[in-house]
Design a protein around this motif. Structure first.
Motif, PDB file in Angstrom:
ATOM      1  N   ARG A 169      48.632  62.236  19.148  1.00 27.31           N
ATOM      2  CA  ARG A 169      49.572  63.480  19.165  1.00 27.31           C
ATOM      3  C   ARG A 169      50.412  63.288  17.942  1.00 27.31           C
ATOM      4  O   ARG A 169      50.446  64.346  17.192  1.00 27.31           O
ATOM      5  CB  ARG A 169      50.106  63.911  20.507  1.00 27.31           C
ATOM      6  CG  ARG A 169      49.183  64.297  21.495  1.00 27.31           C
ATOM      7  CD  ARG A 169      50.087  64.903  22.778  1.00 27.31           C
ATOM      8  NE  ARG A 169      51.144  64.203  23.192  1.00 27.31           N
ATOM      9  CZ  ARG A 169      50.727  63.281  24.409  1.00 27.31           C
ATOM     10  NH1 ARG A 169      49.499  63.384  24.877  1.00 27.31           N
ATOM     11  NH2 ARG A 169      51.523  62.513  24.696  1.00 27.31           N
ATOM     12  N   ASP A 170      51.023  62.315  17.997  1.00 23.73           N
ATOM     13  CA  ASP A 170      51.919  62.043  16.855  1.00 23.73           C
ATOM     14  C   ASP A 170      51.604  62.212  15.631  1.00 23.73           C
ATOM     15  O   ASP A 170      52.085  62.491  14.269  1.00 23.73           O
ATOM     16  CB  ASP A 170      52.873  60.984  17.204  1.00 23.73           C
ATOM     17  CG  ASP A 170      54.034  60.587  16.183  1.00 23.73           C
ATOM     18  OD1 ASP A 170      54.966  61.446  16.142  1.00 23.73           O
ATOM     19  OD2 ASP A 170      53.891  59.743  15.355  1.00 23.73           O
ATOM     20  N   GLY A 174      45.762  65.379  17.830  1.00 27.28           N
ATOM     21  CA  GLY A 174      45.760  65.610  19.198  1.00 27.28           C
ATOM     22  C   GLY A 174      44.261  66.204  19.761  1.00 27.28           C
ATOM     23  O   GLY A 174      44.304  65.929  20.777  1.00 27.28           O
ATOM     24  N   PRO A 175      43.598  66.636  18.882  1.00 20.66           N
ATOM     25  CA  PRO A 175      42.431  67.345  19.559  1.00 20.66           C
ATOM     26  C   PRO A 175      41.134  66.325  19.698  1.00 20.66           C
ATOM     27  O   PRO A 175      40.129  66.656  20.068  1.00 20.66           O
ATOM     28  CB  PRO A 175      41.991  68.351  18.432  1.00 20.66           C
ATOM     29  CG  PRO A 175      43.068  68.590  17.578  1.00 20.66           C
ATOM     30  CD  PRO A 175      44.105  67.384  17.773  1.00 20.66           C
ATOM     31  N   THR A 196      41.510  65.925  26.112  1.00 21.84           N
ATOM     32  CA  THR A 196      41.973  65.624  24.648  1.00 21.84           C
ATOM     33  C   THR A 196      43.101  64.801  24.804  1.00 21.84           C
ATOM     34  O   THR A 196      44.017  64.859  25.801  1.00 21.84           O
ATOM     35  CB  THR A 196      42.281  67.065  23.918  1.00 21.84           C
ATOM     36  OG1 THR A 196      43.310  67.699  24.610  1.00 21.84           O
ATOM     37  CG2 THR A 196      40.826  67.607  23.655  1.00 21.84           C
ATOM     38  N   ASP A 198      46.001  65.955  23.358  1.00 23.13           N
ATOM     39  CA  ASP A 198      46.833  66.885  23.377  1.00 23.13           C
ATOM     40  C   ASP A 198      47.045  67.275  24.989  1.00 23.13           C
ATOM     41  O   ASP A 198      48.425  67.728  25.418  1.00 23.13           O
ATOM     42  CB  ASP A 198      46.429  68.395  22.794  1.00 23.13           C
ATOM     43  CG  ASP A 198      46.711  68.265  21.271  1.00 23.13           C
ATOM     44  OD1 ASP A 198      47.776  67.432  20.850  1.00 23.13           O
ATOM     45  OD2 ASP A 198      45.973  68.839  20.628  1.00 23.13           O
ATOM     46  N   THR A 199      45.819  67.230  25.867  1.00 25.32           N
ATOM     47  CA  THR A 199      46.207  67.760  27.122  1.00 25.32           C
ATOM     48  C   THR A 199      46.093  66.581  28.295  1.00 25.32           C
ATOM     49  O   THR A 199      45.857  66.819  29.351  1.00 25.32           O
ATOM     50  CB  THR A 199      45.009  68.646  27.687  1.00 25.32           C
ATOM     51  OG1 THR A 199      43.409  68.019  27.520  1.00 25.32           O
ATOM     52  CG2 THR A 199      44.804  70.025  26.595  1.00 25.32           C
ATOM     53  N   TRP A 200      46.153  65.454  27.571  1.00 22.70           N
ATOM     54  CA  TRP A 200      46.047  64.274  28.590  1.00 22.70           C
ATOM     55  C   TRP A 200      47.175  64.082  29.545  1.00 22.70           C
ATOM     56  O   TRP A 200      48.181  64.108  29.281  1.00 22.70           O
ATOM     57  CB  TRP A 200      46.003  62.992  27.619  1.00 22.70           C
ATOM     58  CG  TRP A 200      45.949  61.561  28.559  1.00 22.70           C
ATOM     59  CD1 TRP A 200      46.699  60.729  28.946  1.00 22.70           C
ATOM     60  CD2 TRP A 200      44.540  61.093  28.852  1.00 22.70           C
ATOM     61  NE1 TRP A 200      46.031  59.607  29.628  1.00 22.70           N
ATOM     62  CE2 TRP A 200      44.879  59.968  29.436  1.00 22.70           C
ATOM     63  CE3 TRP A 200      43.242  61.563  28.521  1.00 22.70           C
ATOM     64  CZ2 TRP A 200      43.651  59.363  30.118  1.00 22.70           C
ATOM     65  CZ3 TRP A 200      42.286  60.795  29.051  1.00 22.70           C
ATOM     66  CH2 TRP A 200      42.418  59.735  29.954  1.00 22.70           C
ATOM     67  N   ALA A 218      44.076  67.415  13.684  1.00 20.63           N
ATOM     68  CA  ALA A 218      44.623  68.699  13.890  1.00 20.63           C
ATOM     69  C   ALA A 218      44.550  69.890  12.666  1.00 20.63           C
ATOM     70  O   ALA A 218      44.727  69.161  11.509  1.00 20.63           O
ATOM     71  CB  ALA A 218      45.691  68.669  14.501  1.00 20.63           C
TER      72      ALA A 218
END
Length: 458
Positions: A169-170, A174-175, A196, A198-200, A218
């Motif tokens: 993500r950082d 993130g995708p 993903t 992002d949604t982990w 992203a």
């Protein structure tokens, strides 16, 4: 005195998986049953049945420094060492063969977690990049992040998957798609549902896990290529940055190869050292920067761009070069007018190594012309212009031209020199030398002198 060493076949390394005793071959079982000493991690030793009667010894921590003494203590006995999966794949087999020699160690491998993971995922192993975070900083994963690449990340513990998701993500990935495979090959094997980064939201599971990642960048995230010449925006800097086009030309002249060590003298923002190390996972670099604020910035850039192993030495060259491991290549991006610096770097360079120096001032250009006369090589001028608005039209804005000298040191005996130079050491991981005393007279402060960088001006 060197410790006594077991004779040939006195030490056997046995790979063992999560399936334990039932998953290893008869040859490996025979070696474990015959051993007088059994060495391994507690989890591995607990997988053995009681009829393996050898003395059980758990590896101490830290492991690597303890290897010579532990082996010496059991010289002359039949020793079996347990390793997870394939002992020669990020395993203890490397340390043992380096210590004893390949002929003194018999290795009986088991399928690695990577082999199991590729089989479960249907991924051809030759198309997968493996990154281990066991005993290594998570930031090194960044260098492997490229659109569409498949990665298998070896976790250090149960928190590993969460660490991987946070880093993705950082870093603008993130995708990316993620799955965690636990206890591969064992009765408790489990694979999480795909998600993903992002949604982990998976809670920490088993400590014995591997993270499968399919990389997706992203929208709007900075694209970092695999060759030198990263965007200038990839770096945190205060203006002291070798700009993109000059940086690419400089790395081309330095010609990094796997396993080689670079000195980056006058580190600035660390871009040359960072991109040297990004060319291959085994490339090493030491950057020398006298300004503590800039030195800290270099460390942050190295971490963010995937080469956290970059060693940063804070101090003024040439004094700060003392005690550093002998380089295969040297880049001087600032401070050329410091007395003795150029000669010290040339003297320290390994035979056959390369030296590249950049400057934007006439004073330092004269020094490079003299070095070219004495040592040969190539003297070039690099000029870059950018198209910019001029009223309602477009015109060229010229950056300051950079003079670059590059030369390869003769492969014969080292040249004599009166300049103080750094002596060779065993590896780039050697402990930093004590901070050297400052020169009796400060170096001249010219526009390209320490800690400035040639190519920084626009």
């Amino acid at each position: 005195m060197s410790p006594a060493r077991p004779g040939p076949a006195a030490l056997t390394v046995v790979g063992i998986g999560a399936d334990g005793w039932q998953g290893i071959a008869d040859t490996a079982r025979a070696a474990l049953l015959d051993a007088e000493v059994l060495i391994g991690g507690r989890r591995q030793l607990d997988l053995l049945p009681s009829r393996c009667a050898g003395e059980r010894i758990t590896w101490p921590s830290p492991l690597r420094p303890a290897v010579p003494a532990l082996l010496a203590a059991h010289a002359g006995r039949r020793v079996a060492v347990l390793a997870s999966g394939d002992p020669m794949f990020y395993g203890i087999g490397r340390a043992l063969t380096e210590e004893l020699g390949a002929t003194a160690v018999r290795v009986l491998p088991h399928p690695s977690s990577v082999s199991h993971a590729c089989a479960r995922l249907g991924w051809p192993q030759e198309d997968v990049e493996v990154v281990t975070l066991v005993g290594r900083p998570a930031g090194r994963l960044t260098a492997a992040l490229h659109e569409g690449r498949r990665l298998l990340v070896l976790s250090a513990d149960a928190a590993g998957p969460g660490t991987v998701a946070a880093l993705l993500r950082d870093r603008g990935f993130g995708p990316s798609r993620m799955r965690v495979l636990e206890q591969l090959g064992g009765a408790r094997e489990r694979t999480t549902a795909e998600s993903t980064a992002d949604t982990w939201s998976e809670p920490p599971g088993d400590a014995l896990n591997i993270v499968a990642v399919t990389c997706h960048r992203a929208p709007g995230a900075t694209r970092l290529g695999a060759v030198p010449g990263l965007p200038d925006t990839a770096y945190e800097h205060d203006g002291q940055l070798t700009k993109r086009h000059v940086r690419a030309a400089t790395l081309g002249a330095l010609a990094p190869a796997p396993g080689e060590l670079l000195w980056d003298v006058g580190g600035g923002s660390g871009s040359i050292a960072v991109e040297w190390m990004r060319t291959h996972p085994t490339c090493r670099a030491v950057t020398v920067e006298r300004d503590p604020v800039r030195a800290e910035r270099i460390t942050r850039n190295a971490e963010r761009l995937g080469v956290p192993a970059l060693r940063v030495v804070t101090g003024a060259a040439p004094a700060a070069l003392t005690g550093l491991p002998r380089p295969d290549a040297v880049f001087i991006g600032g401070g050329l007018t410091a007395p003795g610096l150029l000669d010290a770097c040339w003297a320290a360079l390994a035979p056959g190594g390369r030296l590249v120096a950049n400057t934007v001032t006439l004073e330092s250009e004269a020094l490079l012309a003299d070095a070219h006369r004495r040592h040969g090589g190539e003297l070039v001028r690099i000029a870059v212009a950018h198209a910019v608005p001029v009223g309602g039209f477009t015109g060229w804005r010229q950056s300051m031209p950079v003079t670059q000298w590059s030369a390869q040191k003769p492969a014969g005996p080292a040249e004599p020199s009166d300049a103080s130079s750094a002596g060779p050491a065993e590896s780039a991981d050697a402990s930093p030398a004590a901070t050297p005393a400052a020169p009796s007279a400060p170096p001249a402060q010219t526009p390209d002198g320490p800690p400035d960088r040639a190519g920084a001006a626009t």
